[in-house]
Design a protein around this motif. Structure first.
Motif, PDB file in Angstrom:
ATOM      1  N   PHE A   5       1.937   8.565  -8.161  1.00 52.79           N
ATOM      2  CA  PHE A   5       2.123   7.782  -6.937  1.00 52.79           C
ATOM      3  C   PHE A   5       0.771   7.596  -6.259  1.00 52.79           C
ATOM      4  O   PHE A   5       0.088   8.584  -5.992  1.00 52.79           O
ATOM      5  CB  PHE A   5       3.091   8.525  -5.992  1.00 52.79           C
ATOM      6  CG  PHE A   5       4.456   8.723  -6.606  1.00 52.79           C
ATOM      7  CD1 PHE A   5       5.500   7.862  -6.286  1.00 52.79           C
ATOM      8  CD2 PHE A   5       4.681   9.746  -7.524  1.00 52.79           C
ATOM      9  CE1 PHE A   5       6.752   8.025  -6.876  1.00 52.79           C
ATOM     10  CE2 PHE A   5       5.932   9.913  -8.111  1.00 52.79           C
ATOM     11  CZ  PHE A   5       6.960   9.056  -7.790  1.00 52.79           C
ATOM     12  N   HIS A  28       1.913   0.009 -13.221  1.00 53.52           N
ATOM     13  CA  HIS A  28       3.289   0.505 -13.340  1.00 53.52           C
ATOM     14  C   HIS A  28       3.617   0.811 -14.799  1.00 53.52           C
ATOM     15  O   HIS A  28       4.282   1.803 -15.104  1.00 53.52           O
ATOM     16  CB  HIS A  28       4.261  -0.528 -12.760  1.00 53.52           C
ATOM     17  CG  HIS A  28       5.666  -0.044 -12.686  1.00 53.52           C
ATOM     18  ND1 HIS A  28       6.016   1.143 -12.071  1.00 53.52           N
ATOM     19  CD2 HIS A  28       6.826  -0.566 -13.165  1.00 53.52           C
ATOM     20  CE1 HIS A  28       7.319   1.333 -12.170  1.00 53.52           C
ATOM     21  NE2 HIS A  28       7.837   0.307 -12.838  1.00 53.52           N
ATOM     22  N   GLN A  33       4.259   4.825 -10.131  1.00 47.04           N
ATOM     23  CA  GLN A  33       5.604   4.505  -9.645  1.00 47.04           C
ATOM     24  C   GLN A  33       5.602   3.793  -8.302  1.00 47.04           C
ATOM     25  O   GLN A  33       6.474   2.990  -8.029  1.00 47.04           O
ATOM     26  CB  GLN A  33       6.420   5.800  -9.495  1.00 47.04           C
ATOM     27  CG  GLN A  33       6.500   6.624 -10.763  1.00 47.04           C
ATOM     28  CD  GLN A  33       7.193   5.854 -11.872  1.00 47.04           C
ATOM     29  OE1 GLN A  33       8.282   5.319 -11.689  1.00 47.04           O
ATOM     30  NE2 GLN A  33       6.557   5.774 -13.028  1.00 47.04           N
ATOM     31  N   GLN A  34       4.651   4.146  -7.436  1.00 41.09           N
ATOM     32  CA  GLN A  34       4.595   3.503  -6.132  1.00 41.09           C
ATOM     33  C   GLN A  34       3.163   3.395  -5.636  1.00 41.09           C
ATOM     34  O   GLN A  34       2.297   4.192  -6.035  1.00 41.09           O
ATOM     35  CB  GLN A  34       5.461   4.250  -5.124  1.00 41.09           C
ATOM     36  CG  GLN A  34       6.933   3.860  -5.309  1.00 41.09           C
ATOM     37  CD  GLN A  34       7.805   4.381  -4.192  1.00 41.09           C
ATOM     38  OE1 GLN A  34       7.886   5.585  -3.988  1.00 41.09           O
ATOM     39  NE2 GLN A  34       8.463   3.483  -3.490  1.00 41.09           N
ATOM     40  N   VAL A  36       0.918   2.722  -2.041  1.00 42.33           N
ATOM     41  CA  VAL A  36       0.879   2.573  -0.582  1.00 42.33           C
ATOM     42  C   VAL A  36      -0.294   1.649  -0.245  1.00 42.33           C
ATOM     43  O   VAL A  36      -1.463   2.064  -0.281  1.00 42.33           O
ATOM     44  CB  VAL A  36       0.736   3.922   0.146  1.00 42.33           C
ATOM     45  CG1 VAL A  36       0.835   3.701   1.663  1.00 42.33           C
ATOM     46  CG2 VAL A  36       1.807   4.905  -0.325  1.00 42.33           C
ATOM     47  N   GLU A  57      10.412  -2.366  -4.605  1.00 45.57           N
ATOM     48  CA  GLU A  57      10.629  -1.026  -5.171  1.00 45.57           C
ATOM     49  C   GLU A  57       9.307  -0.281  -5.388  1.00 45.57           C
ATOM     50  O   GLU A  57       9.296   0.937  -5.495  1.00 45.57           O
ATOM     51  CB  GLU A  57      11.327  -1.113  -6.545  1.00 45.57           C
ATOM     52  CG  GLU A  57      12.607  -1.926  -6.554  1.00 45.57           C
ATOM     53  CD  GLU A  57      13.691  -1.232  -5.755  1.00 45.57           C
ATOM     54  OE1 GLU A  57      13.806   0.003  -5.875  1.00 45.57           O
ATOM     55  OE2 GLU A  57      14.405  -1.920  -4.997  1.00 45.57           O
ATOM     56  N   LEU A  58       8.236  -1.025  -5.513  1.00 46.75           N
ATOM     57  CA  LEU A  58       6.963  -0.408  -5.917  1.00 46.75           C
ATOM     58  C   LEU A  58       5.957  -0.270  -4.788  1.00 46.75           C
ATOM     59  O   LEU A  58       5.148   0.663  -4.787  1.00 46.75           O
ATOM     60  CB  LEU A  58       6.311  -1.239  -7.042  1.00 46.75           C
ATOM     61  CG  LEU A  58       7.112  -1.462  -8.325  1.00 46.75           C
ATOM     62  CD1 LEU A  58       6.285  -2.267  -9.328  1.00 46.75           C
ATOM     63  CD2 LEU A  58       7.525  -0.139  -8.936  1.00 46.75           C
ATOM     64  N   VAL A  59       6.005  -1.203  -3.829  1.00 47.56           N
ATOM     65  CA  VAL A  59       4.952  -1.219  -2.789  1.00 47.56           C
ATOM     66  C   VAL A  59       5.494  -0.699  -1.464  1.00 47.56           C
ATOM     67  O   VAL A  59       6.512  -1.171  -0.958  1.00 47.56           O
ATOM     68  CB  VAL A  59       4.401  -2.649  -2.598  1.00 47.56           C
ATOM     69  CG1 VAL A  59       3.502  -2.720  -1.360  1.00 47.56           C
ATOM     70  CG2 VAL A  59       3.618  -3.079  -3.841  1.00 47.56           C
ATOM     71  N   LEU A  60       4.816   0.304  -0.932  1.00 52.30           N
ATOM     72  CA  LEU A  60       5.099   0.775   0.419  1.00 52.30           C
ATOM     73  C   LEU A  60       3.989   0.204   1.313  1.00 52.30           C
ATOM     74  O   LEU A  60       2.819   0.546   1.139  1.00 52.30           O
ATOM     75  CB  LEU A  60       5.093   2.303   0.442  1.00 52.30           C
ATOM     76  CG  LEU A  60       5.345   2.975   1.784  1.00 52.30           C
ATOM     77  CD1 LEU A  60       6.711   2.604   2.347  1.00 52.30           C
ATOM     78  CD2 LEU A  60       5.251   4.495   1.639  1.00 52.30           C
ATOM     79  N   GLU A 259       4.648  14.482  -6.985  1.00 53.12           N
ATOM     80  CA  GLU A 259       5.826  13.646  -6.732  1.00 53.12           C
ATOM     81  C   GLU A 259       6.618  14.201  -5.546  1.00 53.12           C
ATOM     82  O   GLU A 259       7.020  13.456  -4.648  1.00 53.12           O
ATOM     83  CB  GLU A 259       6.707  13.576  -7.985  1.00 53.12           C
ATOM     84  CG  GLU A 259       7.949  12.721  -7.766  1.00 53.12           C
ATOM     85  CD  GLU A 259       8.692  12.387  -9.055  1.00 53.12           C
ATOM     86  OE1 GLU A 259       8.377  13.001 -10.112  1.00 53.12           O
ATOM     87  OE2 GLU A 259       9.585  11.525  -8.989  1.00 53.12           O
ATOM     88  N   HIS A 263       7.120  12.245  -1.917  1.00 54.11           N
ATOM     89  CA  HIS A 263       8.455  11.977  -1.363  1.00 54.11           C
ATOM     90  C   HIS A 263       8.605  12.615   0.009  1.00 54.11           C
ATOM     91  O   HIS A 263       9.105  11.994   0.944  1.00 54.11           O
ATOM     92  CB  HIS A 263       9.551  12.479  -2.311  1.00 54.11           C
ATOM     93  CG  HIS A 263       9.881  11.465  -3.361  1.00 54.11           C
ATOM     94  ND1 HIS A 263      10.973  10.631  -3.273  1.00 54.11           N
ATOM     95  CD2 HIS A 263       9.231  11.114  -4.487  1.00 54.11           C
ATOM     96  CE1 HIS A 263      10.985   9.814  -4.308  1.00 54.11           C
ATOM     97  NE2 HIS A 263       9.935  10.078  -5.073  1.00 54.11           N
ATOM     98  N   LEU A 267       8.448   9.288   2.115  1.00 54.17           N
ATOM     99  CA  LEU A 267       9.757   8.680   1.955  1.00 54.17           C
ATOM    100  C   LEU A 267      10.878   9.372   2.728  1.00 54.17           C
ATOM    101  O   LEU A 267      11.869   8.735   3.067  1.00 54.17           O
ATOM    102  CB  LEU A 267      10.133   8.594   0.465  1.00 54.17           C
ATOM    103  CG  LEU A 267       9.092   7.846  -0.402  1.00 54.17           C
ATOM    104  CD1 LEU A 267       9.485   7.880  -1.859  1.00 54.17           C
ATOM    105  CD2 LEU A 267       8.906   6.407   0.075  1.00 54.17           C
TER     106      LEU A 267
END
Ligand SMILES: [Zn+2]
Length: 269
Positions: A5, A28, A33-34, A36, A57-60, A259, A263, A267
């Motif tokens: 991430f 990806h 996975q993500q 920011v 789903e991928l970009v914060l 991970e 989270h 998240l």
């Protein structure tokens, strides 16, 4: 393939925005996975939100005012209209992050008074809505600690992106619930003392980042060297490998810890 991430990068940057979608897909595909994605002023917030809309789903998305925006003698951000706009973005993206914001005395002609005021305003906003915040600090650790002491803070904690302070300062920052994000740039040979600092930090407080398209790591850490001198987000895999080697732990152990940290910080409500 291990899941990783990216806690801090700038794919909205004019240097790479035309390739951003392709870069996200390529990164990806190798396990990221993500992402920011951090804005730096109202000028690039629309590009950040566009990437978040394209890859929900991928970009914060992260919206904030970078300290480099505050230069002595400039009147550009004299009114607080940027702050009104920031609140508006957070209204539209209630689970966004705040940043990049912070303090920088290393830059040329910093307007440290205005930087400090803008940093406090963004901290208060993060605290009010318990949002993650991405903080940049260079040559201003005393002022940073002082500001954190005198400000409400988000219950989830705070994150120092590309943390390059001392081990002693890191220990003070832990009292504020700090997370420390390790950058690929720290894998350069001359950064050995800084890597040593990361071995002194609790594993459950570590995150990793590319800061792409900036802060390219050393050649042997690059997964995607073709984009050099720009830093590609796929290089996050090399950052993780480098951090695992620095800490002397298996990559699998590090990946699962990172991970959980990601989270917990970004998240969880
Ligand atoms: Zn950055």
């Amino acid at each position: 393939m291990l899941p990783y991430f990216d806690s801090h990068l700038h794919l909205q940057s004019p240097k790479c925005v035309d390739q951003a979608q392709q870069w996200i897909e390529q990164a990806h595909a190798v396990g990221v996975q993500q992402f920011v994605i951090n804005g730096t002023s109202p000028d690039d917030w629309p590009a950040v939100s566009e990437l978040a809309n394209t890859f929900p789903e991928l970009v914060l998305p992260s919206f904030g005012m970078h300290p480099w925006e505050f230069v002595q003698g400039s009147t550009r951000w004299d009114s607080d209209s940027w702050f009104v706009e920031l609140r508006d973005y957070l209204h539209r993206y209630p689970h966004a992050c705040i940043g990049e914001c912070g303090l920088d005395r290393w830059m040329e002609n910093p307007d440290i008074t205005t930087q400090s005021r803008a940093f406090s305003m963004q901290l208060e906003l993060a605290a009010a809505f318990n949002l993650p915040i991405s903080i940049h600090v260079l040559n201003a650790w005393g002022l940073c600690v002082e500001t954190l002491k005198n400000s409400p803070l988000p219950a989830r904690g705070i994150m120092l992106h590309s943390y390059s302070g001392s081990t002693e300062t890191a220990k003070q920052l832990l009292d504020f619930g700090a997370y420390f994000s390790f950058s690929g740039h720290f894998l350069h040979q001359r950064k050995a003392a800084l890597r040593e600092t990361y071995t002194q930090l609790p594993l459950d407080r570590l995150l990793i980042e590319t800061d792409a398209p900036d802060m390219l790591g050393p050649e042997d850490s690059l997964i995607h060297a073709d984009s050099a001198p720009l830093n590609h987000p796929a290089n996050l895999i090399g950052v993780a490998e480098g951090l695992a080697a620095t800490l002397g732990i298996p990559e699998e152990t590090l990946a699962s810890q990172l991970e959980q940290n990601f989270h917990r910080y970004f998240l969880q409500a």
